[in-house]
Design an enzyme around this catalytic site. Sequence first.
Site, PDB file in Angstrom:
ATOM      1  N   ASP A  11       0.861  -1.174   0.000  1.00 35.14           N
ATOM      2  CA  ASP A  11       0.000   0.000   0.000  1.00 35.14           C
ATOM      3  C   ASP A  11       0.899   1.227   0.000  1.00 35.14           C
ATOM      4  O   ASP A  11       1.801   1.338   0.824  1.00 35.14           O
ATOM      5  CB  ASP A  11      -0.891   0.005   1.251  1.00 35.14           C
ATOM      6  CG  ASP A  11      -1.955  -1.094   1.200  1.00 35.14           C
ATOM      7  OD1 ASP A  11      -2.115  -1.707   0.116  1.00 35.14           O
ATOM      8  OD2 ASP A  11      -2.612  -1.344   2.218  1.00 35.14           O
ATOM      9  N   ASP A 130     -14.076  -4.578  -3.303  1.00 35.30           N
ATOM     10  CA  ASP A 130     -14.109  -4.553  -1.840  1.00 35.30           C
ATOM     11  C   ASP A 130     -15.518  -4.941  -1.419  1.00 35.30           C
ATOM     12  O   ASP A 130     -16.470  -4.235  -1.739  1.00 35.30           O
ATOM     13  CB  ASP A 130     -13.782  -3.149  -1.310  1.00 35.30           C
ATOM     14  CG  ASP A 130     -12.334  -2.746  -1.599  1.00 35.30           C
ATOM     15  OD1 ASP A 130     -11.509  -3.642  -1.890  1.00 35.30           O
ATOM     16  OD2 ASP A 130     -12.027  -1.540  -1.554  1.00 35.30           O
TER      17      ASP A 130
END
Lengths: 278, 205
Positions: A11, A130
């Site tokens: 990330d 997601d």
Amino acid sequence: MLSKRIIPCLDVKDGRVVKGINFIDLRDAGDPVEQAAMYSREGADEVVFLDITASHEHRKTMLDMVRRTAEQVFIPFTVGGGIRTLSDMELMLRKGADKISVNTAAVKDPKLISRGAKRFGNQCIVVAIDAKKRKTEVRGQRSDRKKINRTSDFRLPTSASSWEVYLFGGRKPTGIDAVEWAQQAEELGAGEILLTSMDKDGTQSGYDLELTRAISEKVRIPVIASGGAGKLSHLYDALDKGKADAVLAASIFHYGTFKIKQTKDYLLKRGVPMRPAV
Amino acid sequence: MIAIIDYKMGNLRSVAKAFETVGAQVEVTASANKLRKARGLILPGVGAFAAGMRHLRKYKLIPSIKEAVEAGRPLLGICLGMQLLFSESEEHGTHKGLDLIPGRVVRFDDRLKVPHMGWNQLIKKPTGEDLILKGIPNRTYFYFVHSYYAKPKSRNAAIGMCEYGKNFCAIARKDNTLGIQFHPEKSSDCGLKILKNFCKLSGEI
């Protein structure tokens, strides 16, 4: 035999690697290119970079990081976060990314998937989903639900489970069913599904096997399971029970809980087809 | 110098950097003059077969490629570049290829997940090791991304196989013309090793 893949996820925020616990409380942990090169040396099969702030702060993802990675890292890598247009995709691919992951922009404009697939090839287009489990109420169970509370979920038949697609790092529900969206993404030309359970992400309590399996069984493109890895057996379960083609993990690799080699040795021993780490 | 043929089919940066990493001097070029000077030629590429051939014609690269092959200089096709070396492909209709290795490019069985994507094992031909595979253990994993594969007319042309549904040709060779279906530039150290072997074959290093 085609190997299952181990994919460390980096990330990235402002050109630095971070890992969020449920996408909040970011901790800084290094240069993404160096990290990717290290993972490649250790035997990772691919690397994913996610610009976790791009989507909601409207930041351009780091072309320079992509260019440097392509020059130093000789395994495939995917870039995602804040990619909204065909020209965003093209820039990333031209700088050397192998695949592009789209999430929010694809939900808002599903044609982005088909246009990207047509122009750059299906294999370049990863659709990131997601998903969060819906609190399903089955008729007749409502009254005793309160009493048994947490165990009530287990009484629901599997088919009653459903998951909703969320955007902006799990902050915005869309009302879209995750399984249906995965199928639509495949029809539109997605090459892979990167599936993150928002319930599990950051918990280290294991992947959402039910979700992973539900989607793996419904699409004919590879599914990368993400969110919840804490132990090596979780990775095994996602590949075995979850029927995933690849597992993505961040924290367990990032904070050195497990090495790639150790992970692969473990999975090989349990009979998972795997490219051995050297 | 190793010339990477620039025919605007996909990103060539990784291929160029991979060759630099193993010690080659690299030119990404479409110039006939530079291609003539190259010790070895690389035909990379990602995309559709017909578009690949169209681009090779558009940039007038076919005469340079054939000239190099006739002169016996090593040519390496990677992924789509490998497929273009063959006589024809059935990708979206029938299309003629460069016909440097006799054979046909066909699609994987639709019962399989297509594209064949990920790391898979190279099964080396048991009889006599080819120089391009020197130092590569049998069943080493390489990174593949493709929906079509080449079927050489001569069985001898297939020097490395891979299994996906059934065995298919992962590396083909006819004289100094080589085709590799996987991506050595994305296959970590063993991929780089193959590129290094190619540089040695070419006299570049």
